[in-house]
Design a protein around this motif. Structure first.
Motif, PDB file in Angstrom:
ATOM      1  N   SER B 201       0.791  -1.231   0.000  1.00 60.52           N
ATOM      2  CA  SER B 201       0.000   0.000   0.000  1.00 60.52           C
ATOM      3  C   SER B 201       0.825   1.283   0.000  1.00 60.52           C
ATOM      4  O   SER B 201       1.911   1.339  -0.583  1.00 60.52           O
ATOM      5  CB  SER B 201      -0.927  -0.062   1.211  1.00 60.52           C
ATOM      6  OG  SER B 201      -1.914   0.913   1.120  1.00 60.52           O
ATOM      7  N   TYR B 221       2.656  -6.822  -4.670  1.00 60.84           N
ATOM      8  CA  TYR B 221       2.427  -5.381  -4.565  1.00 60.84           C
ATOM      9  C   TYR B 221       0.923  -5.174  -4.565  1.00 60.84           C
ATOM     10  O   TYR B 221       0.244  -5.586  -5.504  1.00 60.84           O
ATOM     11  CB  TYR B 221       3.070  -4.685  -5.774  1.00 60.84           C
ATOM     12  CG  TYR B 221       3.208  -3.170  -5.663  1.00 60.84           C
ATOM     13  CD1 TYR B 221       3.047  -2.501  -4.466  1.00 60.84           C
ATOM     14  CD2 TYR B 221       3.541  -2.418  -6.782  1.00 60.84           C
ATOM     15  CE1 TYR B 221       3.206  -1.123  -4.380  1.00 60.84           C
ATOM     16  CE2 TYR B 221       3.701  -1.037  -6.712  1.00 60.84           C
ATOM     17  CZ  TYR B 221       3.522  -0.399  -5.507  1.00 60.84           C
ATOM     18  OH  TYR B 221       3.688   0.964  -5.441  1.00 60.84           O
ATOM     19  N   SER B 222       0.404  -4.573  -3.508  1.00 60.94           N
ATOM     20  CA  SER B 222      -1.052  -4.472  -3.409  1.00 60.94           C
ATOM     21  C   SER B 222      -1.485  -3.202  -2.691  1.00 60.94           C
ATOM     22  O   SER B 222      -0.714  -2.587  -1.968  1.00 60.94           O
ATOM     23  CB  SER B 222      -1.607  -5.690  -2.659  1.00 60.94           C
ATOM     24  OG  SER B 222      -1.045  -5.755  -1.372  1.00 60.94           O
ATOM     25  N   VAL B 223      -2.743  -2.850  -2.906  1.00 62.69           N
ATOM     26  CA  VAL B 223      -3.300  -1.628  -2.320  1.00 62.69           C
ATOM     27  C   VAL B 223      -3.645  -1.853  -0.847  1.00 62.69           C
ATOM     28  O   VAL B 223      -3.722  -0.935  -0.054  1.00 62.69           O
ATOM     29  CB  VAL B 223      -4.529  -1.147  -3.123  1.00 62.69           C
ATOM     30  CG1 VAL B 223      -5.643  -2.185  -3.071  1.00 62.69           C
ATOM     31  CG2 VAL B 223      -5.045   0.187  -2.609  1.00 62.69           C
ATOM     32  N   ILE B 224      -3.853  -3.101  -0.483  1.00 65.10           N
ATOM     33  CA  ILE B 224      -4.173  -3.460   0.902  1.00 65.10           C
ATOM     34  C   ILE B 224      -3.701  -4.889   1.107  1.00 65.10           C
ATOM     35  O   ILE B 224      -3.610  -5.651   0.142  1.00 65.10           O
ATOM     36  CB  ILE B 224      -5.695  -3.306   1.171  1.00 65.10           C
ATOM     37  CG1 ILE B 224      -6.020  -3.533   2.652  1.00 65.10           C
ATOM     38  CG2 ILE B 224      -6.523  -4.213   0.288  1.00 65.10           C
ATOM     39  CD1 ILE B 224      -7.461  -3.207   3.028  1.00 65.10           C
ATOM     40  N   PHE B 229      -8.086  -7.014   2.836  1.00 64.76           N
ATOM     41  CA  PHE B 229      -9.050  -7.199   1.747  1.00 64.76           C
ATOM     42  C   PHE B 229     -10.114  -8.207   2.162  1.00 64.76           C
ATOM     43  O   PHE B 229     -11.311  -7.997   1.976  1.00 64.76           O
ATOM     44  CB  PHE B 229      -8.303  -7.689   0.506  1.00 64.76           C
ATOM     45  CG  PHE B 229      -9.123  -7.730  -0.754  1.00 64.76           C
ATOM     46  CD1 PHE B 229      -9.120  -6.654  -1.631  1.00 64.76           C
ATOM     47  CD2 PHE B 229      -9.881  -8.844  -1.080  1.00 64.76           C
ATOM     48  CE1 PHE B 229      -9.864  -6.692  -2.804  1.00 64.76           C
ATOM     49  CE2 PHE B 229     -10.620  -8.892  -2.246  1.00 64.76           C
ATOM     50  CZ  PHE B 229     -10.612  -7.804  -3.107  1.00 64.76           C
ATOM     51  N   THR B 246      -7.448 -13.491  -5.614  1.00 71.90           N
ATOM     52  CA  THR B 246      -8.306 -12.687  -6.484  1.00 71.90           C
ATOM     53  C   THR B 246      -7.785 -11.267  -6.704  1.00 71.90           C
ATOM     54  O   THR B 246      -8.241 -10.565  -7.594  1.00 71.90           O
ATOM     55  CB  THR B 246      -9.743 -12.547  -5.913  1.00 71.90           C
ATOM     56  OG1 THR B 246      -9.633 -12.033  -4.588  1.00 71.90           O
ATOM     57  CG2 THR B 246     -10.473 -13.854  -5.883  1.00 71.90           C
ATOM     58  N   MET B 247      -6.801 -10.834  -5.882  1.00 67.51           N
ATOM     59  CA  MET B 247      -6.418  -9.425  -5.887  1.00 67.51           C
ATOM     60  C   MET B 247      -5.478  -8.988  -7.009  1.00 67.51           C
ATOM     61  O   MET B 247      -5.257  -7.790  -7.195  1.00 67.51           O
ATOM     62  CB  MET B 247      -5.776  -9.050  -4.547  1.00 67.51           C
ATOM     63  CG  MET B 247      -6.758  -8.950  -3.403  1.00 67.51           C
ATOM     64  SD  MET B 247      -5.910  -8.891  -1.811  1.00 67.51           S
ATOM     65  CE  MET B 247      -5.229  -7.248  -1.832  1.00 67.51           C
ATOM     66  N   LYS B 248      -4.890  -9.958  -7.732  1.00 67.62           N
ATOM     67  CA  LYS B 248      -3.925  -9.637  -8.803  1.00 67.62           C
ATOM     68  C   LYS B 248      -2.733  -8.834  -8.261  1.00 67.62           C
ATOM     69  O   LYS B 248      -2.577  -7.647  -8.582  1.00 67.62           O
ATOM     70  CB  LYS B 248      -4.616  -8.859  -9.939  1.00 67.62           C
ATOM     71  CG  LYS B 248      -5.807  -9.566 -10.531  1.00 67.62           C
ATOM     72  CD  LYS B 248      -5.421 -10.249 -11.824  1.00 67.62           C
ATOM     73  CE  LYS B 248      -6.412 -11.284 -12.307  1.00 67.62           C
ATOM     74  NZ  LYS B 248      -7.805 -10.888 -12.392  1.00 67.62           N
ATOM     75  N   LEU B 254       1.195  -7.700 -12.440  1.00 72.67           N
ATOM     76  CA  LEU B 254       1.548  -6.284 -12.557  1.00 72.67           C
ATOM     77  C   LEU B 254       2.304  -5.976 -13.837  1.00 72.67           C
ATOM     78  O   LEU B 254       2.242  -4.863 -14.342  1.00 72.67           O
ATOM     79  CB  LEU B 254       2.320  -5.824 -11.321  1.00 72.67           C
ATOM     80  CG  LEU B 254       1.358  -5.287 -10.266  1.00 72.67           C
ATOM     81  CD1 LEU B 254       0.627  -6.405  -9.571  1.00 72.67           C
ATOM     82  CD2 LEU B 254       2.055  -4.415  -9.279  1.00 72.67           C
ATOM     83  N   PHE B 257      -0.361  -5.682 -16.409  1.00 72.46           N
ATOM     84  CA  PHE B 257      -1.046  -4.381 -16.282  1.00 72.46           C
ATOM     85  C   PHE B 257      -0.185  -3.226 -16.788  1.00 72.46           C
ATOM     86  O   PHE B 257      -0.667  -2.104 -16.905  1.00 72.46           O
ATOM     87  CB  PHE B 257      -1.398  -4.091 -14.821  1.00 72.46           C
ATOM     88  CG  PHE B 257      -2.491  -4.964 -14.264  1.00 72.46           C
ATOM     89  CD1 PHE B 257      -3.491  -5.463 -15.077  1.00 72.46           C
ATOM     90  CD2 PHE B 257      -2.515  -5.273 -12.911  1.00 72.46           C
ATOM     91  CE1 PHE B 257      -4.509  -6.253 -14.557  1.00 72.46           C
ATOM     92  CE2 PHE B 257      -3.527  -6.062 -12.388  1.00 72.46           C
ATOM     93  CZ  PHE B 257      -4.525  -6.555 -13.199  1.00 72.46           C
ATOM     94  N   ILE B 259       2.221  -1.969 -15.038  1.00 70.82           N
ATOM     95  CA  ILE B 259       2.611  -1.170 -13.867  1.00 70.82           C
ATOM     96  C   ILE B 259       4.116  -1.315 -13.625  1.00 70.82           C
ATOM     97  O   ILE B 259       4.788  -0.358 -13.257  1.00 70.82           O
ATOM     98  CB  ILE B 259       1.837  -1.627 -12.606  1.00 70.82           C
ATOM     99  CG1 ILE B 259       0.329  -1.554 -12.824  1.00 70.82           C
ATOM    100  CG2 ILE B 259       2.291  -0.830 -11.372  1.00 70.82           C
ATOM    101  CD1 ILE B 259      -0.304  -0.220 -12.654  1.00 70.82           C
ATOM    102  N   HIS B 314      -7.895   2.608 -15.451  1.00 72.21           N
ATOM    103  CA  HIS B 314      -8.808   1.890 -16.342  1.00 72.21           C
ATOM    104  C   HIS B 314     -10.191   2.493 -16.221  1.00 72.21           C
ATOM    105  O   HIS B 314     -10.813   2.394 -15.175  1.00 72.21           O
ATOM    106  CB  HIS B 314      -8.895   0.417 -15.901  1.00 72.21           C
ATOM    107  CG  HIS B 314      -8.014  -0.475 -16.685  1.00 72.21           C
ATOM    108  ND1 HIS B 314      -8.488  -1.505 -17.456  1.00 72.21           N
ATOM    109  CD2 HIS B 314      -6.684  -0.500 -16.823  1.00 72.21           C
ATOM    110  CE1 HIS B 314      -7.492  -2.124 -18.042  1.00 72.21           C
ATOM    111  NE2 HIS B 314      -6.370  -1.547 -17.669  1.00 72.21           N
TER     112      HIS B 314
END
Lengths: 275, 336
Positions: B201, B221-224, B229, B246-248, B254, B257, B259, B314
């Motif tokens: 995050s 690497y994740s937002v939470i 989650f 499920t969070m990718k 990445l 994506f 990123i 997106h």
């Protein structure tokens, strides 16, 4: 993300269509018309009700000057999360908004400004790709035309349903703020209840002047998270606007009745040359 | 995928089986049935090893592995010389976020990184790599110092997140991260970022804005966090594994994506099996990238960095790439 049923945080119930509204803070009953006249501030206890972008625009902008841009942006489902599209459409129907922010241009006492208003009603004001893009466009438009930008924040943080893309919106909006700064165009932030997480940790804290509404909840990690994972006892005024001002992160706490006048002053003060 | 996925153990075992069969033939012993049972038993073991870490959740576990090498370990393995610099010149020194100046093949580089510590005692001393505002402000001080002396910056990301505590909030963790995002995006020297373990995050992003972003094969690497989650969206914190899947959040996701720029291979079983090898991979990339990026004029560097960040997202709706590009080009002129 947070929930906050505690006394000193205002609750999240919005003004609905009932004639008599109960203040979520002091429970007094207020006639809707009266509340409107009071700019949705409880006449008894001073609680600032959450506003929709339309209500905010009506209170701040000169009449009929607000012109929305980037209005047609809607979110996709970048990490293919089950149920996300349905949740977005549900929120669109309930709130009559496309996503959690409205951006546009308007005048305040005849002074040009770019304005962005976040809405907590829409998925807790969470920042996903659409919010990030619209905030970025607002900041870049300000930089491009040398027009001051005013952003009203209200957010539970990053929209985790969009995975890493939501995190990246923090960098995107912050880098747009850097460009705005490079052009010496002012950015004014108005922190409204509640502003937390990824929004606090990006453009919300990057204003040249940061204003907060009284008693608004402002912070990075929510009180529940801190209490839960760290087991710390929190002070009573924790993460309120007053707490943040005491610690040096908010320039001024401004009552809603004074907000338009304050913003108008800031715009005119920044249009003048000091010498 | 790459050379690391070829399995040296499998080759060795195959060779041993061959030798055994040969020996049995020479001695005229009938080991056929025994050998085939043995081989059958080896199949799941070998299969498990062939795909170094299968599920995203396995990667989360590997990324959090106690023995996984941290920022200082890599820095010390790569640098000819390294001097750690402390403090934010304002409040204190955060041991969860380290920084300093090192040299690689004679080139001076400013390093910053999250540091978790390699044993329990160190973990506690370093607050498990969860930075306070002073850590992020130290990082900003060091990268602005790097800018002043025209040194490139290398950032190692390995944290579950910024510290969610009272002191952290009191000293403005949100402001500290926000300022870093803004200042890193217009820094006039090259910034290379490597996610070597957990990219958690805002605490990770706070030192993670740069020209290039790489991930180790088993980094996430994740937002939470998957636990966060699970408790918020799946309403059950014990469903972290399901959340992770499920969070990718893996390097492959990445990269798809757009990123991150590339994935750095790890040895079978994870980076801790051969830290030296991973360090040499990272070092090669640093040298290669800095050779190119250091020769670019600062304004072009910043322009491309901002353009890349600007393009992430997106959504449906009109978006003219050309206008955006012109827009950015004009605006970055103001950066001088």
């Amino acid at each position: 993300m947070r929930d906050s049923k505690k006394e000193h945080y205002a609750s999240f119930d919005d003004v609905d269509t009932k004639k008599i509204v109960t203040c979520p803070s002091c429970s007094s009953s207020i006639h809707r018309k009266r509340l409107e006249d009071e700019l949705y501030v409880c006449p008894e206890c001073g609680y600032h009700f959450k506003l929709t972008p339309a209500e905010r625009i009506a209170q701040i902008a000169d009449q009929n000057t607000f012109e929305e841009f980037a209005a047609d942006l809607t979110s996709r489902n970048p990490i293919a999360l089950k149920g996300y599209e349905a949740k977005v459409s549900q929120n669109q129907r309930d709130s009559d908004l496309k996503d959690a922010v409205v951006v546009g241009t308007c005048t305040i006492d005849g002074q040009e400004t770019v304005m962005g208003i976040m809405s907590f009603q829409f998925m807790g004001g969470s920042m996903g790709s659409v919010v990030g893009e619209k905030i970025t466009q607002a900041l870049l438009q300000g930089a491009d035309t040398n027009t001051p930008v005013i952003l009203f924040t209200a957010s539970g943080g990053a929209r985790m349903q969009e995975g890493i893309f939501s995190l990246m919106q923090m960098a995107k909006t912050a880098s747009a703020a850097a460009l705005l700064e490079a052009t010496a165009t002012p950015l004014f932030i108005v922190l409204t209840h509640p502003t937390t997480g990824g929004v606090t940790a990006s453009f919300a804290m990057l204003g040249d002047v940061i204003i907060a509404e009284p008693r608004a909840l402002i912070g990075f990690a929510g009180p529940r998270v801190i209490e839960g994972t760290i087991g710390q006892q929190l002070p009573k005024d924790f993460q309120t606007a007053e707490f943040q001002q005491k610690r040096g992160f908010v320039d001024a706490i401004v009552h809603r009745k004074e907000l338009r006048r304050t913003l108008s002053f800031l715009l005119s003060a920044h249009a003048k040359r000091g010498r | 995928m790459n050379e690391q996925d070829k399995n040296p153990q499998k080759d060795q075992i195959d060779k041993l089986f061959g030798e055994l069969e040969q020996l049995a033939q020479q001695q005229q012993m009938d080991l056929g049935s025994d050998l085939s049972t043995l081989k059958a038993k080896m199949v799941p073991v070998l299969k498990n090893r062939e795909t170094t870490a299968c599920s995203p959740w396995d990667k989360v576990c590997l990324a959090r592995h106690v023995q996984r090498p941290g920022s200082l370990e890599y820095i010390n393995m790569m640098c000819d010389d390294f001097m750690e610099l402390h403090g934010d010149r304002c409040y204190g020194d955060d041991t969860a976020l380290i920084g300093g100046i090192g040299t690689i093949d004679g080139r001076a580089i400013t390093f910053i990184g999250n540091q978790k510590g390699s044993n329990l005692k160190e973990n506690i001393a370093r607050n498990h790599g969860m930075g306070h505002p002073e850590g992020y402000r130290k990082a900003l001080r060091l990268v602005q110092q790097a800018e002043k002396f025209n040194r490139p910056v290398v950032s190692f990301i390995d944290t579950s997140g910024a510290y969610p505590g009272l002191a952290s909030e009191e000293r403005g963790i949100g402001e500290a991260i926000a300022r870093n995002l803004k200042e890193f995006s217009v820094l006039k020297v090259p910034v290379l970022c490597f996610i070597i373990g957990e990219g958690g995050s805002g605490g990770a992003l706070g030192i993670g804005v740069g020209d290039k972003l790489y991930m180790l094969e088993n980094a996430v690497y994740s937002v939470i966090s998957p636990e966060g989650f699970a408790s918020i969206l799946l309403r059950d914190s014990s469903k972290a594994e399901e959340a992770a899947n499920t969070m990718k959040i893996t390097a492959e996701d990445l990269k798809e994506f757009g990123i991150i720029h590339d994935i750095i291979p790890e040895p079978v079983g994870g980076a801790h099996k051969d830290p030296q090898l991973v360090a040499s991979h990272i070092k090669k990339i640093i040298t290669r990238d800095l050779d190119i990026l250091c020769s670019k004029p600062a304004d072009r560097l910043v322009r491309y960095r901002i353009k890349k960040i600007r393009g992430i997202g997106h959504f449906n709706g009109a978006q003219s790439w050309w206008d955006q590009l012109l827009n950015i080009f004009q605006l970055t002129r103001a950066l001088k």
